[in-house]
Design a protein around this motif. Structure first.
Motif, PDB file in Angstrom:
ATOM      1  N   SER A   1       0.857  -1.187   0.000  1.00  0.00           N
ATOM      2  CA  SER A   1       0.000   0.000   0.000  1.00  0.00           C
ATOM      3  C   SER A   1       0.893   1.237   0.000  1.00  0.00           C
ATOM      4  O   SER A   1       1.823   1.338   0.803  1.00  0.00           O
ATOM      5  CB  SER A   1      -0.902  -0.016   1.236  1.00  0.00           C
ATOM      6  N   TYR A   2       0.578   2.204  -0.889  1.00  0.00           N
ATOM      7  CA  TYR A   2       1.466   3.327  -1.120  1.00  0.00           C
ATOM      8  C   TYR A   2       0.660   4.615  -1.296  1.00  0.00           C
ATOM      9  O   TYR A   2      -0.528   4.577  -1.653  1.00  0.00           O
ATOM     10  CB  TYR A   2       2.317   3.083  -2.375  1.00  0.00           C
TER      11      TYR A   2
ATOM     12  N   TYR B   1      -7.840   1.427  -5.042  1.00  0.00           N
ATOM     13  CA  TYR B   1      -7.634   2.680  -4.303  1.00  0.00           C
ATOM     14  C   TYR B   1      -8.537   2.663  -3.078  1.00  0.00           C
ATOM     15  O   TYR B   1      -9.764   2.569  -3.204  1.00  0.00           O
ATOM     16  CB  TYR B   1      -7.933   3.881  -5.208  1.00  0.00           C
ATOM     17  N   ARG B   2      -7.910   2.752  -1.895  1.00  0.00           N
ATOM     18  CA  ARG B   2      -8.670   2.585  -0.664  1.00  0.00           C
ATOM     19  C   ARG B   2      -8.317   3.671   0.342  1.00  0.00           C
ATOM     20  O   ARG B   2      -7.192   4.178   0.371  1.00  0.00           O
ATOM     21  CB  ARG B   2      -8.395   1.208  -0.060  1.00  0.00           C
ATOM     22  N   SER B   3      -9.299   3.983   1.187  1.00  0.00           N
ATOM     23  CA  SER B   3      -9.105   4.995   2.226  1.00  0.00           C
ATOM     24  C   SER B   3      -8.072   4.508   3.226  1.00  0.00           C
ATOM     25  O   SER B   3      -7.995   3.315   3.552  1.00  0.00           O
ATOM     26  CB  SER B   3     -10.424   5.274   2.937  1.00  0.00           C
ATOM     27  N   ALA B   4      -7.277   5.451   3.721  1.00  0.00           N
ATOM     28  CA  ALA B   4      -6.247   5.140   4.704  1.00  0.00           C
ATOM     29  C   ALA B   4      -6.739   5.516   6.097  1.00  0.00           C
ATOM     30  O   ALA B   4      -7.902   5.877   6.300  1.00  0.00           O
ATOM     31  CB  ALA B   4      -4.966   5.891   4.354  1.00  0.00           C
ATOM     32  N   ASP B   5      -5.855   5.421   7.064  1.00  0.00           N
ATOM     33  CA  ASP B   5      -6.227   5.713   8.452  1.00  0.00           C
ATOM     34  C   ASP B   5      -6.549   7.180   8.651  1.00  0.00           C
ATOM     35  O   ASP B   5      -7.445   7.532   9.414  1.00  0.00           O
ATOM     36  CB  ASP B   5      -5.087   5.296   9.393  1.00  0.00           C
TER      37      ASP B   5
ATOM     38  N   VAL C   1      -6.229   8.696   0.756  1.00  0.00           N
ATOM     39  CA  VAL C   1      -6.431   7.492  -0.031  1.00  0.00           C
ATOM     40  C   VAL C   1      -5.071   6.964  -0.454  1.00  0.00           C
ATOM     41  O   VAL C   1      -4.121   7.740  -0.625  1.00  0.00           O
ATOM     42  CB  VAL C   1      -7.323   7.773  -1.261  1.00  0.00           C
ATOM     43  N   ARG C   2      -4.957   5.654  -0.592  1.00  0.00           N
ATOM     44  CA  ARG C   2      -3.700   5.034  -0.971  1.00  0.00           C
ATOM     45  C   ARG C   2      -3.940   4.074  -2.130  1.00  0.00           C
ATOM     46  O   ARG C   2      -5.039   3.537  -2.304  1.00  0.00           O
ATOM     47  CB  ARG C   2      -3.080   4.282   0.220  1.00  0.00           C
ATOM     48  N   GLN C   3      -2.893   3.879  -2.919  1.00  0.00           N
ATOM     49  CA  GLN C   3      -2.972   2.893  -3.993  1.00  0.00           C
ATOM     50  C   GLN C   3      -2.481   1.554  -3.450  1.00  0.00           C
ATOM     51  O   GLN C   3      -1.398   1.450  -2.886  1.00  0.00           O
ATOM     52  CB  GLN C   3      -2.149   3.327  -5.203  1.00  0.00           C
TER      53      GLN C   3
ATOM     54  N   PRO D   1       4.012   3.631 -10.543  1.00  0.00           N
ATOM     55  CA  PRO D   1       3.497   4.854  -9.915  1.00  0.00           C
ATOM     56  C   PRO D   1       3.969   5.027  -8.465  1.00  0.00           C
ATOM     57  O   PRO D   1       4.227   6.157  -8.037  1.00  0.00           O
ATOM     58  CB  PRO D   1       1.980   4.670  -9.994  1.00  0.00           C
ATOM     59  N   ARG D   2       4.080   3.940  -7.710  1.00  0.00           N
ATOM     60  CA  ARG D   2       4.509   4.059  -6.306  1.00  0.00           C
ATOM     61  C   ARG D   2       5.921   4.635  -6.208  1.00  0.00           C
ATOM     62  O   ARG D   2       6.245   5.350  -5.256  1.00  0.00           O
ATOM     63  CB  ARG D   2       4.429   2.707  -5.608  1.00  0.00           C
TER      64      ARG D   2
END
Length: 392
Positions: free
Chosen positions: A6-7, A66-70, A75-77, A154-155
């Motif tokens: 996760s990046y 693509y998901r929400s982070a803490d 958002v993170r890839q 991309p990361r």
């Protein structure tokens, strides 16, 4: 789904994500790209599927969700280990669930009147226009079993863009953007019916290229000047706020990166519709080059983006093997296109230079009727014809 890692997002991915955050659900599909690649003779469906799977192994954006982070709003890839290619037919109007599945689909379509094709629907966050060309090139290389160098990810770019060495560049780009946008008073715009028109100028690529060389400007910036001059002549004022779509691929390390790297970059064009064209073209050329130096910025550090403030411009480059020799000019004509996308800029021109100069204008501003659009495109054609004639 097995996760590789996760990046954070790149600045280009963040720009697309920010645009999606304010888009109504019924318009989310408008970021989908609809592509068709011809299948060479003798290639089987199994070979096509194998090459597409290898393409997803090679390019991480084709196996990213693509998901929400803490942190709130972050958002993170999330890069997946396995290439989960969906070989299923889909409509371009079907939105992707970016949090659950990689944002592309591919399938083979056969027709009675032509060779079979690969149909692809891919979300703009996974690939912009330049990335699509890289995907197509790599796909055919994989079909031919040709060796390919390692692909950038991309990361990796996201890590560089968050480094101390990159911070000053982002700060300068943000400050430049604020200065340019604030220099032009905002005129209230009421959105009206969507109009789309396509102008076939009849001016061949070689003739337009020669005109640009004669003026000592680039071909994209010649067309940008024509756009700015037509705007100043028809809508005023003399100083036009223009937004260019910056590909941000000047550095060799990211030239073949498959992701969304494009960002809108503002510039001021000082026009003089009643004066000579050449000096304006050279000033616009300088301003456009300066703007592109600030093409990478943090979209969440510059405030909300107003797609009704200023006019928008995209140039689609010719192929590398385009014939530069001038040929005969054909009669111009304008055709009307059906509405497609309602999100984004309310005044937007897409210019293509090959095999001839073609201008696609989209307008969503109250008070603009078909006659106004025709006058605007005709003004652009006349200006460009004048530049071509002066170069002979």
């Amino acid at each position: 789904m097995r996760i590789q890692g996760s990046y954070p997002l790149t600045m280009g991915q963040l720009s697309m994500w920010k645009a999606l955050m304010v888009r109504p659900p019924e318009q989310l599909w408008e970021s989908n790209l609809d592509l068709a690649w011809p299948i060479p003779a003798g290639v089987s469906v199994a070979q096509v599927r194998h090459a597409l799977t290898a393409l997803a192994v090679r390019h991480e954006s084709l196996r990213t969700v693509y998901r929400s982070a803490d942190e709130p709003g972050e958002v993170r890839q999330v890069v997946l280990c396995d290439p989960l290619v969906r070989f299923a037919e889909a409509s371009v109007r079907e939105p992707f669930d970016l949090a659950e599945q990689p944002a592309w689909r591919a399938w083979v379509r056969t027709t009675d009147d032509g060779p079979p094709q690969i149909q692809l629907v891919i979300h703009h966050i996974a690939a912009d226009g330049a990335a699509v060309r890289t995907l197509e090139s790599d796909f055919y290389a994989l079909l031919r079993d040709e060796p390919l160098r390692a692909a950038p990810a991309p990361r990796e770019l996201a890590e560089r863009q968050r480094s101390d060495a990159f911070r000053d560049r982002l700060t300068a780009a943000g400050e430049y953007r604020r200065q340019i946008v604030n220099a032009v008073p905002r005129t209230p715009v009421s959105r009206g019916a969507l109009l789309r028109a396509h102008a076939h100028t009849g001016i061949p690529y070689g003739a337009a290229r020669r005109a640009a060389q004669h003026l000592r400007v680039t071909l994209p910036n010649l067309l940008l000047t024509v756009y700015a001059q037509a705007l100043a002549a028809t809508t005023g004022p003399a100083d036009q706020l223009l937004w260019q779509l910056s590909a941000n691929r000047l550095e060799p390390s990211v030239r073949r990166l498959v992701s969304s790297m494009t960002q809108w970059v503002p510039m001021l064009a000082s026009c003089d519709p009643d004066g000579p064209f050449g000096p304006v073209a050279r000033e616009v050329n300088v301003a456009a080059v300066r703007a592109m130096r600030h093409g990478v910025y943090d979209p969440f550090a510059v405030g909300p983006h107003d797609f009704d403030h200023g006019s928008y411009f995209t140039f689609l480059p010719p192929p590398d093997d385009a014939d530069p020799e001038p040929s005969e000019i054909a009669p111009a004509r304008i055709e009307w296109l059906s509405p497609r996308a309602y999100s984004g800029a309310s005044f937007y021109l897409v210019a293509r230079a090959h095999p001839s100069v073609q201008l696609t204008l989209r307008v969503m501003r109250d008070g603009y009727a078909r006659a106004d659009v025709e006058r605007f495109l005709t003004a652009m054609i006349d200006l460009l014809l004048g530049a071509v004639e002066d170069s002979r």
